[in-house]
Design a protein around this motif. Sequence first.
Motif, short mmCIF file in Angstrom:
data_model
loop_
_atom_site.label_atom_id
_atom_site.label_comp_id
_atom_site.label_asym_id
_atom_site.label_seq_id
_atom_site.Cartn_x
_atom_site.Cartn_y
_atom_site.Cartn_z
N GLY A 34 99.95 78.96 36.33
CA GLY A 34 98.54 79.06 36.02
C GLY A 34 98.17 80.34 35.33
O GLY A 34 97.04 80.49 34.86
N GLY A 35 99.10 81.30 35.24
CA GLY A 35 98.77 82.60 34.67
C GLY A 35 98.93 82.66 33.17
O GLY A 35 99.77 81.98 32.58
N GLU B 39 94.69 78.58 30.53
CA GLU B 39 94.19 78.32 29.19
C GLU B 39 95.02 79.14 28.20
O GLU B 39 95.50 80.22 28.53
CB GLU B 39 92.70 78.68 29.03
CG GLU B 39 92.35 80.12 29.35
CD GLU B 39 92.26 80.38 30.83
OE1 GLU B 39 91.53 79.65 31.51
OE2 GLU B 39 92.92 81.31 31.33
N VAL B 40 95.17 78.59 27.00
CA VAL B 40 95.87 79.29 25.92
C VAL B 40 95.07 79.06 24.65
O VAL B 40 94.77 77.92 24.29
CB VAL B 40 97.31 78.76 25.72
CG1 VAL B 40 97.98 79.49 24.56
CG2 VAL B 40 98.13 78.91 26.98
N GLU B 41 94.72 80.16 23.98
CA GLU B 41 94.04 80.04 22.69
C GLU B 41 95.05 80.19 21.57
O GLU B 41 95.83 81.14 21.53
CB GLU B 41 92.95 81.10 22.54
CG GLU B 41 92.19 80.95 21.22
CD GLU B 41 91.07 81.96 21.03
OE1 GLU B 41 90.30 81.80 20.06
OE2 GLU B 41 90.97 82.89 21.85
N VAL C 295 93.96 73.79 27.76
CA VAL C 295 93.86 74.15 29.17
C VAL C 295 94.96 73.46 29.97
O VAL C 295 95.69 72.61 29.46
CB VAL C 295 92.47 73.78 29.74
CG1 VAL C 295 91.38 74.51 28.97
CG2 VAL C 295 92.24 72.28 29.71
N SER C 296 95.07 73.83 31.22
CA SER C 296 96.16 73.34 32.06
C SER C 296 96.18 71.82 32.13
O SER C 296 95.15 71.16 32.27
CB SER C 296 96.03 73.92 33.47
OG SER C 296 97.01 73.38 34.32
N ALA C 297 97.40 71.28 32.04
CA ALA C 297 97.60 69.84 32.21
C ALA C 297 98.50 69.55 33.41
O ALA C 297 98.97 68.43 33.58
CB ALA C 297 98.21 69.23 30.95
#
Length: 398
Positions: free
Chosen positions: A142-143, A173-175, A183-185
């Motif tokens: 999650g980090g 989340e990753v931009e 976002v997390s899946a």
Amino acid sequence: MLERSRRWLLAAAALTSGLALVAATGPSTARPARAGFTLPAPTGPERLGTVSLHLVDTARTDPWVPSHPAREIMAQIWYPAQNTRGYPAAPWLSPGAVPHFAEAFGLPAETVRSTSTHGRVGAPVDRKPGGRPVVLYSPGLGGDRGTSTALAEELAGHGYIVVTIDHTYDASEVEFPGGRVEVSAVPAEVDDQVIAQAVAVREADTRFVLDQLAAVNAGRNPDAGNRRLPDGLRGAFDLNRVGMFGHSLGGSTAAATMHDDPRVKAGVNLDGTLVGASAVAGSDRPFLLLSSDHGTDPEDPTWDTFWANQRGWKAELRLNGSTHGSFNDGQVFYPQAARALGLSPEQVAELVGTLDPRRSVAIQRAYLRAFFDQHLRHRDSRLMHGTHPRFPEIEFVR
């Protein structure tokens, strides 16, 4: 330690298990947020540069989102810079990721958005003949890649090149360039099978990143958008001296990667349960286990299994007064955000431990650097030989 670590994994918290608590309860006695969190300055002599890379692995369908025909990740390189004047400070979290991060975890959005690092975006690299040693970082489940910026910057300030990795769809989340945010899946029901899959995906990400660093070192640009790389990055890496550290599931990722990939010469697990056969199998290369203060709780059995299998140099240390959430930037953010979030001193201590966060960061920095100095630079360190009077908080377990 096992139960504390496992709860953290199952909650998929980005910084500490307490972030979920803040999100759930809300800052009922909140005060106005301050301008931005302050990260402790690195102690080394080097100026810091940084650049992010958008990397695409066309050999893999994304394991979390199978409709995506390729695996996309973001990685960030922290390095000693030749000069930094005129180059902007890198944000702790990319702007487009802040709204989701703040909504999910209850930290003040404006405070997170205004937090800067000590790295300067795109600054020219200060190269050394033969290249500099490289250290990879994998965060907890999650980090985001920036969650241990205080540790990454310290290593870079002392002459290492540090590469931090966003494990897309595992990270909160990753931009990506252009403002796209993924976002997390990870499934809501996080069981052993999901966690094992996460470690396997993370290991594949890490080995792919190593491949791309080799491409950069040879003068190629693997960035998907062909964005300009800093001057001097070619030939800056000594890929014969690669280490890795990680927190929580990132520590398990480091152990698994070391077992399966001989390119990684030394590794550190910061308070993570070891998941999967590769993680507990050990290797013939040096590995450090550093745990939180789990009191009278029994030893994590996965650490016992690893210890029996590890053939290379090994040590297990404990940081007294710490918690599982002490091994990332949350430990310095929470005390600063306490008034804005309405957190009592007891709640802050539950999140980051009873050890003063500034002291905790200083100790972790000292031991992380001593370990990599000894095993990647062949500089013998007294800190690795037993209890040291400067750091009585560190207990040598075995």
